[in-house]
Design a protein around this motif. Sequence first.
Motif, PDB file in Angstrom:
ATOM      1  N   LEU A  18     -45.308  -6.944 -19.917  1.00  0.00           N
ATOM      2  CA  LEU A  18     -44.403  -6.560 -18.844  1.00  0.00           C
ATOM      3  C   LEU A  18     -43.031  -6.342 -19.466  1.00  0.00           C
ATOM      4  CD1 LEU A  18     -44.524  -6.266 -15.720  1.00  0.00           C
ATOM      5  CD2 LEU A  18     -43.734  -8.641 -15.583  1.00  0.00           C
ATOM      6  N   PHE A  19     -42.406  -5.181 -19.173  1.00  0.00           N
ATOM      7  CA  PHE A  19     -41.084  -4.915 -19.729  1.00  0.00           C
ATOM      8  C   PHE A  19     -40.307  -3.954 -18.844  1.00  0.00           C
ATOM      9  CE2 PHE A  19     -43.831  -1.707 -21.601  1.00  0.00           C
ATOM     10  CZ  PHE A  19     -43.075  -0.545 -21.625  1.00  0.00           C
ATOM     11  N   PHE A  20     -38.975  -4.028 -18.969  1.00  0.00           N
ATOM     12  CA  PHE A  20     -38.068  -3.101 -18.309  1.00  0.00           C
ATOM     13  C   PHE A  20     -37.697  -1.992 -19.286  1.00  0.00           C
ATOM     14  CE2 PHE A  20     -36.977  -6.953 -15.805  1.00  0.00           C
ATOM     15  CZ  PHE A  20     -37.109  -6.423 -14.532  1.00  0.00           C
ATOM     16  N   CYS A  21     -37.582  -0.770 -18.773  1.00  0.00           N
ATOM     17  CA  CYS A  21     -37.194   0.345 -19.625  1.00  0.00           C
ATOM     18  C   CYS A  21     -36.604   1.476 -18.798  1.00  0.00           C
ATOM     19  CB  CYS A  21     -38.383   0.852 -20.428  1.00  0.00           C
ATOM     20  SG  CYS A  21     -39.653   1.686 -19.438  1.00  0.00           S
ATOM     21  N   LEU A 172     -39.927  -1.127 -14.207  1.00  0.00           N
ATOM     22  CA  LEU A 172     -40.696  -2.265 -14.695  1.00  0.00           C
ATOM     23  C   LEU A 172     -42.094  -1.742 -14.996  1.00  0.00           C
ATOM     24  CD1 LEU A 172     -40.854  -5.351 -15.194  1.00  0.00           C
ATOM     25  CD2 LEU A 172     -41.572  -5.578 -12.792  1.00  0.00           C
ATOM     26  N   ILE A 173     -42.524  -1.908 -16.239  1.00  0.00           N
ATOM     27  CA  ILE A 173     -43.800  -1.352 -16.710  1.00  0.00           C
ATOM     28  C   ILE A 173     -44.776  -2.471 -17.041  1.00  0.00           C
ATOM     29  CG2 ILE A 173     -44.910  -0.080 -18.617  1.00  0.00           C
ATOM     30  CD1 ILE A 173     -43.352   1.839 -17.017  1.00  0.00           C
ATOM     31  N   ARG A 174     -46.011  -2.260 -16.645  1.00  0.00           N
ATOM     32  CA  ARG A 174     -47.130  -3.088 -17.114  1.00  0.00           C
ATOM     33  C   ARG A 174     -47.861  -2.255 -18.158  1.00  0.00           C
ATOM     34  NH1 ARG A 174     -52.370  -4.821 -13.481  1.00  0.00           N
ATOM     35  NH2 ARG A 174     -53.248  -6.337 -14.945  1.00  0.00           N
ATOM     36  N   SER A 175     -47.908  -2.775 -19.368  1.00  0.00           N
ATOM     37  CA  SER A 175     -48.629  -2.104 -20.446  1.00  0.00           C
ATOM     38  C   SER A 175     -49.925  -2.854 -20.693  1.00  0.00           C
ATOM     39  CB  SER A 175     -47.781  -2.107 -21.725  1.00  0.00           C
ATOM     40  OG  SER A 175     -48.525  -1.616 -22.817  1.00  0.00           O
TER      41      SER A 175
END
Length: 192
Positions: A18-21, A172-175
């Motif tokens: 999980l990350f912000f970009c 907010l991304i779920r990779s």
Amino acid sequence: MQHVFDFYDQSGLNRDRLFFCMMPDEVAGGRVMRFGDHIFLQHRLNGSRLRRDRLHMSLHHVGDYPHLPSKAVYAARLAAKAVMSTPFDIWLRAVHSFEPAPHKQNRRPLVLLGDGGEALMMLFRTLGAAMLRNGLKAAATFTPHVTLSYGPQPVPTQPIEPIGFQAKDFVLIRSRLGLTQYEVIDRWPLGT
């Protein structure tokens, strides 16, 4: 300055990141991809290129998890809601190779270094502070960049014809680790 990506899971058990970009718009993304084609030919690079839909400038890594916890998503959303910013320009001005993580020697990140001025740094700091207030970890330093590829060969740092885009929102991304799949969990427009 960030030189090694140190948040890779070494156990192989984590499946979700999980990350912000921020993501470049279609025009800038196309220019980044064309530059990637050029630099790969020029330096005869091997490695795995990122697809257009995965180009991004990371702001904060929230965490790696065996299964995505709803508590982490909730805390990340609360942190993002606290951020106030207006749209600003980002410029990618140089190509550079980061050092690979010790256990990933053949996955040296090739990146375009970015500059968003004080507005980008303020977004990074404000989001980080909100993450800490909501029980999440946040990075203390930030090297703005967009990753082009991962491979064994280094490329010397060199200026490029600048590629610009306007930061109008952050996401907010779920990779899904190992699957090269991104899922946008949520998006926050700047300036509203």
